[in-house]
Enzyme design. Structure first.
Site, short mmCIF file in Angstrom:
data_model
loop_
_atom_site.label_atom_id
_atom_site.label_comp_id
_atom_site.label_asym_id
_atom_site.label_seq_id
_atom_site.Cartn_x
_atom_site.Cartn_y
_atom_site.Cartn_z
N TYR A 144 3.15 6.48 10.47
CA TYR A 144 2.53 5.59 9.89
C TYR A 144 3.20 4.46 9.25
CZ TYR A 144 -1.78 2.86 8.51
OH TYR A 144 -2.80 1.95 8.34
N PRO B 83 -5.43 0.32 18.67
CA PRO B 83 -4.94 -0.18 17.32
C PRO B 83 -5.13 0.89 16.04
CG PRO B 83 -7.33 -0.96 17.78
CD PRO B 83 -6.67 -0.42 19.05
N LYS C 153 0.04 0.05 15.07
CA LYS C 153 1.49 -0.02 15.64
C LYS C 153 1.74 -1.27 16.38
CE LYS C 153 3.23 3.32 13.89
NZ LYS C 153 3.24 2.94 12.36
N HIS D 270 0.92 -1.39 -0.02
CA HIS D 270 0.10 0.01 -0.02
C HIS D 270 0.80 1.29 -0.01
CE1 HIS D 270 -4.32 -1.57 1.41
NE2 HIS D 270 -3.59 -2.45 0.49
N TYR E 184 -9.78 4.92 6.89
CA TYR E 184 -10.08 5.47 8.27
C TYR E 184 -11.25 6.48 8.24
CZ TYR E 184 -5.77 3.16 9.75
OH TYR E 184 -4.69 2.25 10.16
P1 FAD Z 1 0.33 -11.59 21.62
O1 FAD Z 1 -0.04 -11.77 20.33
O2 FAD Z 1 -0.54 -11.23 22.74
O3 FAD Z 1 0.89 -12.99 22.11
C1 FAD Z 1 1.11 -13.43 23.47
C2 FAD Z 1 1.26 -14.95 23.45
O4 FAD Z 1 1.55 -15.32 24.72
C3 FAD Z 1 -0.33 -15.52 23.18
O5 FAD Z 1 -0.09 -16.62 22.36
C4 FAD Z 1 -0.71 -15.93 24.54
O6 FAD Z 1 -1.61 -17.03 24.55
C5 FAD Z 1 0.65 -16.33 25.17
N1 FAD Z 1 0.53 -16.46 26.79
C6 FAD Z 1 -0.09 -15.55 27.39
N2 FAD Z 1 -0.03 -15.55 28.82
C7 FAD Z 1 0.98 -16.85 28.93
C8 FAD Z 1 1.40 -17.77 29.82
N3 FAD Z 1 1.16 -17.35 31.17
N4 FAD Z 1 2.29 -18.66 29.74
C9 FAD Z 1 2.47 -19.01 28.27
N5 FAD Z 1 1.89 -18.20 27.36
C10 FAD Z 1 1.08 -17.18 27.59
N6 FAD Z 1 -0.70 -4.24 15.46
C11 FAD Z 1 -0.18 -3.71 14.22
O7 FAD Z 1 1.01 -3.56 14.34
N7 FAD Z 1 -1.05 -3.32 13.29
C12 FAD Z 1 -2.24 -3.63 13.10
O8 FAD Z 1 -2.86 -3.10 12.24
C13 FAD Z 1 -3.03 -3.96 14.43
N8 FAD Z 1 -4.28 -4.20 14.47
C14 FAD Z 1 -4.82 -4.75 15.57
C15 FAD Z 1 -6.41 -5.14 15.57
C16 FAD Z 1 -6.96 -5.33 16.55
C17 FAD Z 1 -8.28 -5.76 16.71
C18 FAD Z 1 -6.13 -5.76 17.84
C19 FAD Z 1 -6.72 -6.62 18.98
C20 FAD Z 1 -4.66 -5.80 17.64
C21 FAD Z 1 -4.10 -5.06 16.80
N9 FAD Z 1 -2.74 -4.83 16.63
C22 FAD Z 1 -2.06 -4.33 15.61
C23 FAD Z 1 -1.84 -5.44 17.87
C24 FAD Z 1 -1.24 -6.68 17.71
O9 FAD Z 1 -2.05 -7.78 17.33
C25 FAD Z 1 -0.41 -6.91 18.88
O10 FAD Z 1 0.45 -5.93 19.24
C26 FAD Z 1 0.33 -8.31 18.74
O11 FAD Z 1 -0.40 -9.42 18.82
C27 FAD Z 1 1.39 -8.44 19.87
O12 FAD Z 1 2.32 -9.53 19.85
P2 FAD Z 1 2.91 -10.21 20.84
O13 FAD Z 1 3.53 -11.64 20.47
O14 FAD Z 1 3.60 -9.35 21.87
O15 FAD Z 1 1.54 -10.73 21.97
C1 DHB Z 2 -6.18 -3.17 10.48
C2 DHB Z 2 -6.00 -3.03 11.94
C3 DHB Z 2 -5.65 -1.59 12.45
O1 DHB Z 2 -5.61 -1.78 13.82
C4 DHB Z 2 -5.45 -0.85 11.61
O2 DHB Z 2 -5.07 0.46 12.01
C5 DHB Z 2 -5.32 -0.97 10.16
C6 DHB Z 2 -5.58 -2.21 9.80
C7 DHB Z 2 -6.49 -4.60 10.21
O3 DHB Z 2 -6.81 -5.51 10.79
O4 DHB Z 2 -6.62 -4.69 8.80
#
Ligand code: FAD
Ligand code: DHB
Length: 388
Positions: free
Chosen positions: A383, A292, A296, A72, A200
């Site tokens: 961004y 979200p 980021k 994009h 957005y």
């Molecule tokens: P997580 O993905 O939360 O992984 C942590 C893992 O640890 C999980 O698998 C969990 O089961 C495990 N765990 C937890 N507790 C324990 C325990 N006690 N013992 C063992 N394992 C455990 N980010 C972006 O950059 N761009 C986007 O567009 C974006 N959109 C999003 C949209 C939504 C709706 C949401 C909810 C989030 C979005 N994010 C986005 C954020 C992104 O999804 C998270 O920041 C990302 O998943 C972080 O990764 P992580 O590995 O740190 O944590």
């Molecule tokens: C998506 C999620 C976001 O939080 C965002 O800012 C842009 C796109 C997505 O899930 O596609």
């Protein structure tokens, strides 16, 4: 069991760290509370910055993303029915990749399986011991029996609700938090996206986001109240609430259909400081959360992992502790910039109150963003991701 680095959590942060450490010949074991299928069922992020793409390439798992991901060059912002475009390509010469977190997680899992590195899924009652000593230990239950791992370092990659951050003595950690009085209701549908680019939407009825996963699969979000019950959102209601928030062209192009996933996510800003406690290093959502809106969260998790993997590689190759000592400070400098951008974009795009002053300030700020090249450049820079 004995390993060099014990990683808690098999989300993007833990899996990417494991893969990068493996490339450096560093032994690691991942402990994950859920099953692999459950981890893959969580639909979340979609926007991948260039620096995150580079890291996935370095980890040897970027091929499918480059094949199936959508590049994009800009993003669209719709304000009260009128659409504006911000071109990253023209303003800062960069692009982002739209590629689902689910797919990226699968690529990392496949890479780990191919490398033969161990992941223990369904690991229960994970507990951290002696993190301020030279010999930290993790105890847990898996396959119906108590087990333990001794290691040199622990990487807490277990997300916001994980055990790692909670294991730190209260006096050693400071938390900074802001909870927003709203959530995002998201759906995934097997329908073509309304536009080639993300839209957005800022609208008096509330924020909306039109995103995508492929030319035939769309992801939409609607601002909702935190009290909302997902059962009271049949698909028809979602589409009916989305339509009036869009501009005319998008409304006409919108193809509706049954949802294949639907979930509500609360919006929160959170930063724990520092991110290192003795032999324990927090990375990703375990240390910080962004709302979200700025896309980021996943990218910040990757940037933490970049700093941490390099610091650990330096330690094992040269016995230098410099990277480990500076990890927290380096990671937090980047975290706060992403926190600021995500907070700013959240405040700009949502309906946060009934106060007409707040509403007019949002419109003035958006007008400035569309008219000023400096403002648009700052937006684009943030961004697409600030350089490390
Ligand atoms: P997580 O993905 O939360 O992984 C942590 C893992 O640890 C999980 O698998 C969990 O089961 C495990 N765990 C937890 N507790 C324990 C325990 N006690 N013992 C063992 N394992 C455990 N980010 C972006 O950059 N761009 C986007 O567009 C974006 N959109 C999003 C949209 C939504 C709706 C949401 C909810 C989030 C979005 N994010 C986005 C954020 C992104 O999804 C998270 O920041 C990302 O998943 C972080 O990764 P992580 O590995 O740190 O944590
Ligand atoms: C998506 C999620 C976001 O939080 C965002 O800012 C842009 C796109 C997505 O899930 O596609």
């Amino acid at each position: 069991m004995r390993t060099q680095v014990a990683i808690i959590g098999a989300g993007p942060a833990g899996l990417l760290l494991g893969q990068l450490l493996h490339k450096h010949g560093i032994d690691n074991v991942i402990l994950e509370r859920q099953t692999g299928d459950y981890v893959l069922s969580r639909v979340r992020a979609g926007v991948i910055e260039q620096v995150t793409q580079d890291l996935l390439d370095e980890a040897g798992v970027g091929a499918r993303m480059h094949r199936d991901g959508l590049v994009h060059e800009g993003v669209q912002i719709c304000v009260d029915g009128e659409r504006h475009r911000i071109s990253f390509k023209d303003l800062v010469g960069k692009t982002v990749m739209v590629y689902g977190q689910t797919e990226l997680t699968k690529d990392l899992m496949d890479g780990r399986a191919a490398a033969g590195a161990p992941t223990i899924y369904s690991a229960h009652d994970v507990a951290l011991h002696d993190i301020f000593s030279e010999r930290p230990r993790i105890t847990f239950r898996a396959d119906g029996r108590a087990q333990d791992i001794s290691c040199d370092f622990v990487a807490g990659c277990d997300g916001f609700h994980g055990v790692s951050r909670k294991s730190v003595p209260a006096g050693a950690i400071t938390t900074n938090e802001r909870v927003y009085p709203l959530g995002w209701l998201g759906i995934l549908s097997e329908t073509p996206p309304v536009s080639d680019e993300l839209i957005y939407v800022r609208h008096p009825q509330g924020f909306a986001l039109c995103s995508m996963r492929s030319p035939t699969r769309s992801r939409y979000y609607l601002q909702c109240s935190l009290a909302e019950d997902i059962e009271s959102w049949p698909d028809e209601r979602f589409w009916e609430e989305l339509k009036p928030r869009l501009d005319e062209e998008a409304r006409e192009r919108l193809v509706t259909g049954p949802s294949i996933e639907k979930s509500i996510a609360p919006l929160r800003s959170f930063v724990a400081e520092p991110m290192r406690f003795g032999a324990l290093f927090l990375a990703g959502d375990a240390a910080h959360i962004v709302p979200p809106t700025g896309a980021k969260g996943l990218n910040l998790a990757a940037s933490d992992v970049q700093y941490l993997s390099r610091a650990l590689a330096e330690y094992y190759a040269e016995k230098s502790r410099a990277g480990l000592e500076h990890y927290s400070e380096r990671a937090l400098a980047r975290v706060w910039k992403a926190e600021r951008f995500s907070w700013w974009m959240t405040m700009l795009m949502h309906r946060l109150s009934d106060n007409s002053f707040d509403h007019k300030i949002q419109l003035a700020e958006l007008d400035y963003l569309f008219r000023s090249q400096a403002a648009a450049t700052a937006f684009a820079e943030n961004y697409v991701g600030l350089p490390y």
